[in-house]
Design a protein around this motif. Structure first.
Motif, short mmCIF file in Angstrom:
data_model
loop_
_atom_site.label_atom_id
_atom_site.label_comp_id
_atom_site.label_asym_id
_atom_site.label_seq_id
_atom_site.Cartn_x
_atom_site.Cartn_y
_atom_site.Cartn_z
N GLU A 122 3.04 -7.39 16.77
CA GLU A 122 4.14 -8.12 16.12
C GLU A 122 5.50 -7.67 16.66
OE1 GLU A 122 2.73 -9.58 11.71
OE2 GLU A 122 3.54 -7.55 11.88
N ARG A 127 7.13 -11.98 16.62
CA ARG A 127 6.63 -13.01 15.71
C ARG A 127 5.61 -12.41 14.74
NH1 ARG A 127 7.79 -18.29 16.97
NH2 ARG A 127 8.58 -18.72 19.08
N LYS A 128 5.50 -13.02 13.58
CA LYS A 128 4.53 -12.62 12.59
C LYS A 128 3.12 -12.99 13.06
CE LYS A 128 3.25 -13.56 7.75
NZ LYS A 128 3.62 -14.34 6.54
N GLU A 151 5.92 -21.16 9.84
CA GLU A 151 6.55 -19.84 10.03
C GLU A 151 6.88 -19.53 11.49
OE1 GLU A 151 4.13 -17.53 6.42
OE2 GLU A 151 3.57 -17.22 8.51
N GLY A 152 6.28 -20.29 12.41
CA GLY A 152 6.40 -19.91 13.82
C GLY A 152 5.61 -18.66 14.12
N SER A 153 4.47 -18.50 13.42
CA SER A 153 3.66 -17.30 13.59
C SER A 153 2.49 -17.56 14.52
CB SER A 153 3.15 -16.80 12.22
OG SER A 153 2.49 -17.84 11.53
N ILE A 173 5.36 -23.04 19.65
CA ILE A 173 5.42 -21.89 20.56
C ILE A 173 5.00 -22.37 21.94
CG2 ILE A 173 4.48 -19.60 21.08
CD1 ILE A 173 4.02 -19.23 18.07
N ASP A 181 2.54 -13.43 25.76
CA ASP A 181 2.06 -12.58 24.67
C ASP A 181 0.65 -12.06 24.97
OD1 ASP A 181 4.42 -12.96 23.30
OD2 ASP A 181 3.62 -14.52 21.98
#
Length: 401
Positions: A122, A127-128, A151-153, A173, A181
């Motif tokens: 994270e 990001r969550k 949330e954009g997670s 994303i 990532d």
């Protein structure tokens, strides 16, 4: 350096991902005693309509409903036992290319990933992370996709394999960020405390659970093989190493002359057949057809799996007709995934090995092989390359009689 060969100029090694064929002496250690992907699918189907696989001698290996024993003068058939510890994709493919895996890769199926790892990811991603459990990829996207979009997670999950999968909706994303990532996660998960076989990017599209769909932009970030493989040996000697489907990802692009992405197993078969018809090369074409495993085995869908085998068989007819006089086709698998079995994990099984060439004139069933690595050893032996000390496997003598 002149590219020489003993008998076969082009070798096609085609892996039907997870299409195992039963008894392995280590099955009980994996709680898989009695699993048999091929047989149990055929029984659920009533019979398999697979005339082309049947013509190669499949019935010599197992009494599969829909097949019959017949003469197959141009094909040798056998089964291969897995020598390595484990029953996952990387272990199976790596063993084909000579690597003996003594310690299975880590899995986090029962517990999810440690909080320490999730916290670090994270922080690095900015990001969550939601999810962090073992789940079906399609189901967890349906369940958590709306939250991830709001949330954009990122959705992180695992399976029974040694994998960390990261799912993201590419309207929220970007694909480039998801890939970055995954590269970050790969570096972190190289540490011994995690030591995961693969990090997998799982992009999806859609705006609600009814139309969420994973795209073909999946990308695997695998551990590098611990040492040079038969694939590297071929590549370094300037033989072609064509890799179709996810093969290049499994070997972290090591020993790969050319990699071709596929969007489906049918696409993989069409690409392979086109190569067989049109491309003149000396070396190996290594193909993985993943949907047997991903779409049917893990989802415990024996009827869908059976229909997929039948569909594969129809495309096999054209590939067989496209092979030249000095070509060799080897059809095998990397593990089992019996869709009638409990859970959603791979099953530890022996694998079939069907070997077809017009240069084979005394086709028959031959003795069982003790390692998947006999495939790779036979390929490099054919191309007059010396044995490598660290690699396991023995050439299949009957291929060269």
């Amino acid at each position: 350096m002149e590219l020489t060969y003993k008998k076969y100029k082009r070798i096609f090694l085609l892996i039907c991902d997870s299409l195992g064929i039963g008894y392995d002496p280590h099955q009980e250690e994996y709680d898989d005693k009695g699993a048999n992907t091929y047989l149990h699918i055929a029984q659920k189907m009533g019979k398999l309509n697979i005339p082309n696989l049947n013509s190669l001698g499949l019935a010599d290996l197992e009494d599969i409903p829909g097949t019959s024993k017949l003469e197959h003068k141009n094909s040798l058939v056998t089964t291969c036992l897995e020598a390595s510890k484990g029953k996952d994709t990387m272990t199976g493919h790596w063993e084909m290319m000579g690597i003996f895996t003594q310690k299975p890769f880590k899995t986090f199926t029962d517990t999810g990933f440690p909080k320490k790892l999730i916290d670090e990811l994270e922080a690095k991603f900015g990001r969550k992370i939601i999810g962090n459990c073992a789940a079906s990829g399609t189901e967890i996207i349906k369940q958590l996709g709306p939250q991830a979009m709001k949330e954009g997670s990122l959705i992180v999950y695992t399976s029974s394999d040694s994998v960390l999968q990261i799912a993201a909706n590419t309207s929220i994303i970007p694909l480039s960020e998801l890939y970055k990532d995954c590269e970050i996660a790969r570096e972190i998960c190289n540490r011994e405390e995690y030591k995961l076989g693969r990090i997998i990017a799982r992009p999806f599209i859609g705006d609600n659970p009814s139309n969420f769909k994973r795209t073909s932009d999946r990308c695997d970030y695998a551990l590098k093989p611990p040492y040079l493989t038969y694939l590297d040996q071929l590549y370094q000697a300037n033989y072609m190493t064509y890799c179709i489907g996810k093969i290049a990802n499994i070997f972290d692009n090591q020993g790969v002359s050319k990699s071709v992405h596929t969007v489906s197993d049918i696409d993989g078969m069409e690409i392979t057949t086109k190569i067989a018809k049109q491309e003149d090369f000396t070396g190996l074409c290594f193909i993985n057809l993943v949907e047997f495993d991903s779409e049917y085995g893990h989802r415990r869908n024996p009827i869908g799996y059976g229909k997929h085998i039948e569909e594969f068989d129809t495309y096999l007819k054209e590939l067989l007709a496209s092979l030249k006089e000095d070509d060799l086709l080897m059809i095998s698998a990397d593990h089992g995934n019996d869709p009638t079995w409990k859970g959603t994990d791979h099953t530890r099984e022996r694998v079939p090995l069907l070997m077809y060439s017009k240069k084979i004139v005394d086709g028959r069933k031959i003795a069982q092989r003790l390692s998947f690595a006999d495939m790779g050893a036979s390929i490099t032996y054919n191309f007059n390359l010396p044995a490598m000390d660290k690699l396991i496997g023995k050439p299949i003598d009957e291929l060269f009689n």
